[in-house]
Design an enzyme around this catalytic site. Structure first.
Site, PDB file in Angstrom:
ATOM      1  N   THR A   1       2.010  -1.776  -3.659  1.00  0.00           N
ATOM      2  CA  THR A   1       2.990  -0.692  -3.550  1.00  0.00           C
ATOM      3  C   THR A   1       3.099   0.049  -4.885  1.00  0.00           C
ATOM      4  O   THR A   1       3.282  -0.574  -5.931  1.00  0.00           O
ATOM      5  CB  THR A   1       4.370  -1.248  -3.137  1.00  0.00           C
ATOM      6  OG1 THR A   1       4.266  -1.816  -1.831  1.00  0.00           O
ATOM      7  CG2 THR A   1       5.424  -0.153  -3.131  1.00  0.00           C
ATOM      8  N   VAL A   2       2.956   1.366  -4.813  1.00  0.00           N
ATOM      9  CA  VAL A   2       2.983   2.219  -6.000  1.00  0.00           C
ATOM     10  C   VAL A   2       4.278   3.029  -6.011  1.00  0.00           C
ATOM     11  O   VAL A   2       4.654   3.600  -4.985  1.00  0.00           O
ATOM     12  CB  VAL A   2       1.775   3.184  -6.018  1.00  0.00           C
ATOM     13  CG1 VAL A   2       1.861   4.149  -7.186  1.00  0.00           C
ATOM     14  CG2 VAL A   2       0.471   2.403  -6.066  1.00  0.00           C
TER      15      VAL A   2
ATOM     16  N   MET B   1       0.801  -1.219   0.000  1.00  0.00           N
ATOM     17  CA  MET B   1       0.000   0.000   0.000  1.00  0.00           C
ATOM     18  C   MET B   1       0.836   1.272   0.000  1.00  0.00           C
ATOM     19  O   MET B   1       0.287   2.333  -0.277  1.00  0.00           O
ATOM     20  CB  MET B   1      -0.912  -0.064   1.236  1.00  0.00           C
ATOM     21  CG  MET B   1      -1.368   1.215   1.788  1.00  0.00           C
ATOM     22  SD  MET B   1      -0.152   1.826   2.989  1.00  0.00           S
ATOM     23  CE  MET B   1      -0.107   0.535   4.195  1.00  0.00           C
ATOM     24  N   PRO B   2       2.139   1.218   0.268  1.00  0.00           N
ATOM     25  CA  PRO B   2       2.888   2.495   0.294  1.00  0.00           C
ATOM     26  C   PRO B   2       2.914   3.160  -1.079  1.00  0.00           C
ATOM     27  O   PRO B   2       2.696   2.506  -2.108  1.00  0.00           O
ATOM     28  CB  PRO B   2       4.314   2.072   0.685  1.00  0.00           C
ATOM     29  CG  PRO B   2       4.192   0.707   1.265  1.00  0.00           C
ATOM     30  CD  PRO B   2       3.015   0.071   0.591  1.00  0.00           C
ATOM     31  N   TYR B   3       3.172   4.460  -1.042  1.00  0.00           N
ATOM     32  CA  TYR B   3       3.336   5.244  -2.265  1.00  0.00           C
ATOM     33  C   TYR B   3       4.702   5.904  -2.203  1.00  0.00           C
ATOM     34  O   TYR B   3       5.052   6.522  -1.195  1.00  0.00           O
ATOM     35  CB  TYR B   3       2.248   6.313  -2.367  1.00  0.00           C
ATOM     36  CG  TYR B   3       2.526   7.330  -3.436  1.00  0.00           C
ATOM     37  CD1 TYR B   3       2.261   7.040  -4.767  1.00  0.00           C
ATOM     38  CD2 TYR B   3       3.086   8.564  -3.126  1.00  0.00           C
ATOM     39  CE1 TYR B   3       2.534   7.958  -5.768  1.00  0.00           C
ATOM     40  CE2 TYR B   3       3.363   9.490  -4.118  1.00  0.00           C
ATOM     41  CZ  TYR B   3       3.085   9.177  -5.435  1.00  0.00           C
ATOM     42  OH  TYR B   3       3.365  10.081  -6.425  1.00  0.00           O
TER      43      TYR B   3
END
Lengths: 69, 69, 69, 69, 69, 69
Positions: free
Chosen positions: D42-43, D1-3
């Site tokens: 993760t983006v 989920m982090p950017y």
């Protein structure tokens, strides 16, 4: 007064001017309706990102598209 | 050590190299004078945004310019 | 219409209200003088970052300060 | 989920597709190993910035390169 | 896959959890309807900014509120 | 000279100082090894985001965690 930044990949030649306007109006209205923010000073910036420069799941979107994801 | 990001619309061919340098120097000096931040490690990034991709008041800047705003 | 984001570390209790205003006015004036941008719609957002969360030279600013850098 | 957003200057024609993938995979793995974050969501977005638009030490990177810095 | 960042001032104790959800759902739906983007991987990050740290028209939002703007 | 911004949710009291340093060192090394970027001027900023303020799949991360996602 809110500031919104939208990042999407640039696919098939990129967004049309109308699609960009739909996003700008949609976000501005959402902030006005939800938080009573002033549309006149709401700023929306759309960044269209090359598919090689956008990663998801440790893959480039360009490769995900080729793989049918 | 500060980081500054400036987003402006790309109009009339975009900013000249000299205008960009004026912004970079101006912001770096402002942070040094106001907060005693080290100019040597101050980073400034300027993003020039297509006028169709920049919204204000639920309108694209391209249309605002046509309307004389 | 420009948007500016300034990121600085939060040190000694953080910036005072007056220091923040000096940054906001300074950047807004710089954009008006350099690019003739309208101050009325210029947005400036200041982020104060915990010194442990800000890295430079592969070190946290908190540790750089202890080392006298 | 982090950017994660990575900003680098565009030099010598820009990053190759393989270099971009190396950055995307490297950051995604780092977040999975350090914080147990899910790689699937993760983006990572890479912005390549014109050397005139990137300032360090009150200078443009384009001029720093000419000066051998 | 899109990434959206919303910056609003923190006023009257900040946004409620429900208001935040309304923004997240609203933006995610807007991108799905306008650009056919996958809601499952759409990321929305909301930043609530102290009113002293948010400038508009060369003024802090905190002072604009006191002046009834 | 690169600038990197990492956004992760704040869970279980947030990242430790050591975890933050691991991220800062890891990203700085990745950019040095992949692109030969100078570690001395590489900036990394970590934002820890409240789980209610981070949306994925039209849900808040706080609710996803409760649902075991």
């Amino acid at each position: 007064m809110p500031y919104v930044n939208i990042k999407v990949t640039k696919e098939n030649g990129g967004l049309t001017k109308e699609e960009k306007l739909t996003l700008i109006k949609g976000v501005t209205n959402l902030l006005a309706e939800t938080l009573n923010k002033n549309p006149a000073s709401t700023v929306v910036v759309i960044d269209e990102i090359d598919m090689d420069n956008y990663g998801l799941g440790a893959e480039q979107i360009s490769d995900r598209r080729k793989a049918g994801k």
